[in-house]
Every structure is written in C-alpha cells, then in structure tokens.
Design an enzyme around this catalytic site. Structure first.
Site, PDB file in Angstrom:
ATOM      1  N   HIS A  53       3.880   5.543   1.146  1.00 60.34           N
ATOM      2  CA  HIS A  53       2.446   5.829   1.403  1.00 60.34           C
ATOM      3  C   HIS A  53       1.674   4.513   1.291  1.00 60.34           C
ATOM      4  CE1 HIS A  53      -1.320   8.446   0.901  1.00 60.34           C
ATOM      5  NE2 HIS A  53      -1.748   7.203   0.924  1.00 60.34           N
TER       6      HIS A  53
ATOM      7  N   HIS B  47      -1.621   1.925   3.106  1.00 58.59           N
ATOM      8  CA  HIS B  47      -2.709   1.638   4.057  1.00 58.59           C
ATOM      9  C   HIS B  47      -2.629   0.168   4.446  1.00 58.59           C
ATOM     10  CE1 HIS B  47      -4.741   5.493   3.282  1.00 58.59           C
ATOM     11  NE2 HIS B  47      -4.217   5.352   2.072  1.00 58.59           N
TER      12      HIS B  47
ATOM     13  N   ARG C 214      -4.463  -0.976   7.308  1.00 58.43           N
ATOM     14  CA  ARG C 214      -5.657  -1.332   8.100  1.00 58.43           C
ATOM     15  C   ARG C 214      -5.254  -1.951   9.439  1.00 58.43           C
ATOM     16  NH1 ARG C 214      -7.597   2.062   4.470  1.00 58.43           N
ATOM     17  NH2 ARG C 214      -8.414   1.112   2.572  1.00 58.43           N
TER      18      ARG C 214
ATOM     19  N   ASN D  56      -5.382   6.396   8.904  1.00 61.12           N
ATOM     20  CA  ASN D  56      -6.841   6.572   8.806  1.00 61.12           C
ATOM     21  C   ASN D  56      -7.596   5.309   9.217  1.00 61.12           C
ATOM     22  OD1 ASN D  56      -5.912   5.328   6.392  1.00 61.12           O
ATOM     23  ND2 ASN D  56      -7.669   6.054   5.239  1.00 61.12           N
TER      24      ASN D  56
ATOM     25  N   LYS E 153      -0.329  13.365   8.964  1.00 60.98           N
ATOM     26  CA  LYS E 153      -1.135  13.287   7.751  1.00 60.98           C
ATOM     27  C   LYS E 153      -2.286  14.279   7.779  1.00 60.98           C
ATOM     28  CE  LYS E 153      -2.831  11.490   3.970  1.00 60.98           C
ATOM     29  NZ  LYS E 153      -2.268  10.854   2.796  1.00 60.98           N
TER      30      LYS E 153
ATOM     31  N   HIS F  66      -3.100  14.753   1.766  1.00 60.95           N
ATOM     32  CA  HIS F  66      -4.089  14.314   0.774  1.00 60.95           C
ATOM     33  C   HIS F  66      -4.592  15.594   0.110  1.00 60.95           C
ATOM     34  CE1 HIS F  66      -7.241  11.534  -0.856  1.00 60.95           C
ATOM     35  NE2 HIS F  66      -7.713  12.722  -1.174  1.00 60.95           N
TER      36      HIS F  66
ATOM     37  N   HIS G 273       0.355  10.909  -3.471  1.00 65.50           N
ATOM     38  CA  HIS G 273      -0.349  10.408  -4.664  1.00 65.50           C
ATOM     39  C   HIS G 273      -0.757  11.523  -5.623  1.00 65.50           C
ATOM     40  CE1 HIS G 273      -3.654  11.362  -1.975  1.00 65.50           C
ATOM     41  NE2 HIS G 273      -3.579  10.240  -1.308  1.00 65.50           N
TER      42      HIS G 273
ATOM     43  N   ASP H  93       0.116   3.858  -2.168  1.00 60.69           N
ATOM     44  CA  ASP H  93      -1.273   4.104  -1.754  1.00 60.69           C
ATOM     45  C   ASP H  93      -2.109   2.833  -1.885  1.00 60.69           C
ATOM     46  OD1 ASP H  93      -3.432   5.470  -0.697  1.00 60.69           O
ATOM     47  OD2 ASP H  93      -4.011   6.395  -2.595  1.00 60.69           O
TER      48      ASP H  93
ATOM     49  N   HIS I 143      -9.878  -2.759   0.301  1.00 65.18           N
ATOM     50  CA  HIS I 143     -11.286  -2.742   0.727  1.00 65.18           C
ATOM     51  C   HIS I 143     -11.863  -4.086   0.307  1.00 65.18           C
ATOM     52  CE1 HIS I 143     -11.738   1.582   1.682  1.00 65.18           C
ATOM     53  NE2 HIS I 143     -10.886   1.785   0.693  1.00 65.18           N
TER      54      HIS I 143
HETATM   55  C1  NCD Z   1      -7.568   5.445   0.779  1.00 62.92           C
HETATM   56  C2  NCD Z   1      -8.165   4.425   1.766  1.00 62.92           C
HETATM   57  O1  NCD Z   1      -8.943   3.583   1.321  1.00 62.92           O
HETATM   58  O2  NCD Z   1      -7.830   4.467   2.953  1.00 62.92           O
HETATM   59  N1  NCD Z   1      -8.304   5.396  -0.439  1.00 62.92           N
HETATM   60  C3  NCD Z   1      -7.860   5.779  -1.651  1.00 62.92           C
HETATM   61  O3  NCD Z   1      -8.644   5.809  -2.598  1.00 62.92           O
HETATM   62  N2  NCD Z   1      -6.607   6.111  -1.864  1.00 62.92           N
HETATM   63  C4  NCD Z   1      -7.561   6.776   1.409  1.00 62.92           C
HETATM   64  C5  NCD Z   1      -6.755   7.765   0.610  1.00 62.92           C
HETATM   65  O4  NCD Z   1      -5.515   7.691   0.598  1.00 62.92           O
HETATM   66  O5  NCD Z   1      -7.354   8.631  -0.020  1.00 62.92           O
HETATM   67 ZN    ZN Z   2      -3.755   6.833   0.768  1.00 60.35          ZN
END
Ligand code: NCD
Ligand code: ZN
Length: 384
Positions: A17, A19, A21, A45, A139, A176, A214, A287, A291
């Site tokens: 899992h 992210h 970007r 996402n 997802k 989620h 998660h 996860d 950001h």
């Molecule tokens: C994730 C994200 O920033 O894309 N944020 C998070 O807090 N885990 C999205 C998600 O998995 O909920």
């Molecule tokens: Zn996530």
C-alpha cells in the site's frame, strides 16, 4: 571487547500500500521505495483518479520513466540510488531490462497498479484488469474519506455488478475502511465501517478478496482474523510505532496526522500482536503518503505520513521492540505476495542495527519540502 554490528538479512520486501503521486513529486519520492522494496501496490488517488486500465497503463509508464531518470539524477539531498544499493547506474533514457523473475520490472522495482472504484465503473473494466497483468486491485475510497477521495463510492450498491465480477475473477478490493458520516466520532469510523459496510459486503459477496488497508484498531484485526482466507489486512509502520498521543505531544504535530488517524495504545498493541503473529493474513503496507510541508503545516493540514525514506527500517524497529525480528520476513516479504498470487522475491536485503539520522526535511517540489516521519531524529536501523 569486540562489538559486532547486529545485522538482519531478509528476502527483499514488498510494500502492499503506497502513494507515489505523479510528476515532480513522483520523481522525488520513488527512489526511497525502489531502494528497499521489490514491488509496491500503487494507490490510484491522483487528480483525476486512475479509473481505467488505460489510465493505469499510462501512470505505470510514468513511474517507470521516473525510475530510470531517478537513477541518474537523484534529488540533491538524497543519496544516489546506485550508491545506496550497489546498482549499476546506467546512462541515457532507456529503462533497464526487466530483472529475472520480475515480469515488467525495471531495475529493482516493479509498480503494481490499482484502479479507483467509482459509482459507475463498468463490470467490463474488471475483465480488462484481469487481462492486463499489471493491475492488481480495485481501491474503494468511501467518497470524502481522505486525500483526493471526492470521486469515491457514494453507495456500494451501485457497484454490485462490478463487485460480482471481481468476486468471479479473483480481483481484490482494497479498502479504505472508514465511514465518512461526520456524526460518527473520528476514532470510531473504522469499527463502524466494518459493521455497516464490510460485514454486509461479505454477506453479499462471500468469496470476494478484500484487503482492509492500514488497519488501526483491534476491531479491524479481529475482523480480518475471523474472516475467511479471502480477507487480509495491511499494517503501516507508523500505526505499529505510534499511538494517538503522538499527534498532540507538547503541541499539535501535523506530520503524525494521517487517515485513518492514530488510535489509543491498546489498539496499537493489538496491531503489533497481529503483525508478529505469523498469521499470513497480515502483511506490510506502508501507506507512505507524501504531502508538501506547506500543506501539512497549515490551518487545515493534509492527512498522510511520509515513511518511505525508512520504509523497512521502521518496521524492524517495531518488531525488535517486542523481540520478534524473526517474524519480520514473513510479514514483509512473503505473505503479501502469497495473498496476491505473485511469486515471492528471491534476492535479499540487509539491515544494520545502527542509528540513521533522519533529515529535518527532504527535497520534494520546487518551493516545497517534504517532512518525513522522525524528521530531525533517528531510526535505529539502516539499509546496508
Ligand atoms: C493518503 C494520501 O495522502 O493519499 N493519506 C493518508 O493519510 N493515509 C490517503 C489515504 O490512504 O487515506
Ligand atoms: Zn493510503
């Protein structure tokens, strides 16, 4: 007296899992994951979300391009990928050939793509997923649950035909697991989701493969443990290491804020017990969710913790803390591959038990830095 560095060698892990970007952010964070993990389930996402196999194919190409570019030109304050894991840096824009045993892989890393379920994903898209060979899950984001989830599902009933096809073809639903009703206390949203969404879903589709992503509560652990073999769950390093006090330690700590939000200590202990249990239903999913610093340190800060810079090292800490390092390899390197029906990795990584300083921030975007978990502190293990 001779002091020996403690080392831990395990089969190379996968991240189930993640992210990554897109664009410059992708280029900045991808080397951290590719240095440690062989494969990762890449979350869809983006803006707009990845909703079709064609979009996933294009995103996959961008990841592969970023990977080969990143091997030549890492961000200035990160080590070169080639130095960090003895890969031969190569020149030019050509992706390196797939490594043996990793179909479609580039260098040390293969992205495993996912699609973002919407109210109107046609069942036929699932046939395309199955035929693609590179999309490994769908997802489910309840609409409005988290970062970039506005296009998520408003009512699972609208997805019945698509879910039925997933059940038939063995395509996993990656969940989620939080309700979005603002009247439900934020610390109860996972438990309420299990009762009101997941239980009915599995009554309707008893053979559907479901990964509760998660997991943050004892309720989530018990649900996965007591469901059939088609139901599994991922655990993040930060939920194994931190409880909700970490969000409020001496003041508000935006870099410890993620969704589902950290829970109380008794829940953390239930997650750790599951992670070290040797039960193959529970496996690693960081996860890691980058950001920019300016969007985290804000009046309404984004949810997500960046952990990929120490993506396996933080788990080693969590397992060592309870004397269970011998259980790390199954959790990190075997059970996820087994669940997804993919071959286990064959190469290995070595971790050294040596404190590794974590920078206060990392390069990310032009004009915005990335603050990783443990920024300005250290992690007890480092990648050899
Ligand atoms: C994730 C994200 O920033 O894309 N944020 C998070 O807090 N885990 C999205 C998600 O998995 O909920
Ligand atoms: Zn996530």
């Amino acid at each position: 007296m001779q002091t020996l560095t403690q080392t831990l060698t395990i089969t190379r892990p996968d991240d189930w899992h993640l992210h990554l970007r897109d664009g410059a952010a992708l280029a900045a964070v991808l080397p951290d994951t590719a240095r440690r993990f062989a494969r990762a389930i890449v979350m869809p996402n983006l803006k707009p979300p990845v909703t079709t196999v064609a979009m996933a194919a294009a995103y996959r190409e961008r990841i592969i391009a970023a990977l080969s570019a990143g091997m030549n030109a890492p961000p200035p304050d990160r080590p070169k990928a080639g130095q960090a894991n003895n890969m031969e840096p190569h020149s030019g824009e050509q992706p390196s050939p797939p490594r043996e045993g990793r179909p479609g892989g580039v260098g040390h890393f293969t992205p495993l793509m996912t699609l973002y379920l919407t109210d109107n994903m046609p069942a036929a898209e699932i046939d395309a997923v199955k035929a693609s060979g590179f999309v490994h899950g769908i997802k489910l984001y309840p609409a409005g649950a988290t970062t970039n989830s506005d296009a998520g599902v408003s009512d699972l009933k609208k997805c019945a035909a698509t879910l039925a096809r997933m059940e038939q073809l063995g395509v996993p639903l990656l969940v989620h697991g939080e309700v979005t009703d603002p009247a439900v206390d934020i610390f109860d949203r996972e438990a309420v989701f299990i009762d009101t969404v997941l239980m009915p879903l599995l009554r309707d589709f008893p053979a559907l493969k479901v990964v509760l992503e998660h997991i943050t509560t004892r309720d989530g652990i018990e649900f996965v443990r007591d469901s059939g073999v088609n139901v599994a769950g991922t655990l993040t390093a930060h939920h194994l290491l931190l409880n909700r006090n970490a969000i409020f330690a001496g003041g508000i700590r935006p870099h410890n804020y993620c969704l589902p939000v950290l829970k109380r200590e008794s829940h953390r202990q239930a997650l750790v017990a599951a992670a070290i249990s040797g039960n193959p239903k529970f496996f690693l999913g960081t996860d890691s969710a980058p950001h920019g610093q300016s969007t985290k340190e804000a009046a309404c800060g984004c949810a997500g913790c960046y952990t990929a810079h120490a993506g396996i090292e933080l788990y080693a800490e969590a397992f060592e803390a309870v004397g269970a390092l011998d259980k790390l390899e199954g959790f990190a390197s075997f059970y996820g591959a087994d669940y997804y029906g993919l071959p286990r990795n064959t190469d290995r990584i070595t971790l050294l038990r040596e404190a590794a300083a974590v920078p206060a921030s990392l390069a990310y975007l032009d004009g915005d830095r990335l603050v990783p978990l443990r920024a300005g502190e250290s992690v007890a293990w480092r990648l050899a």
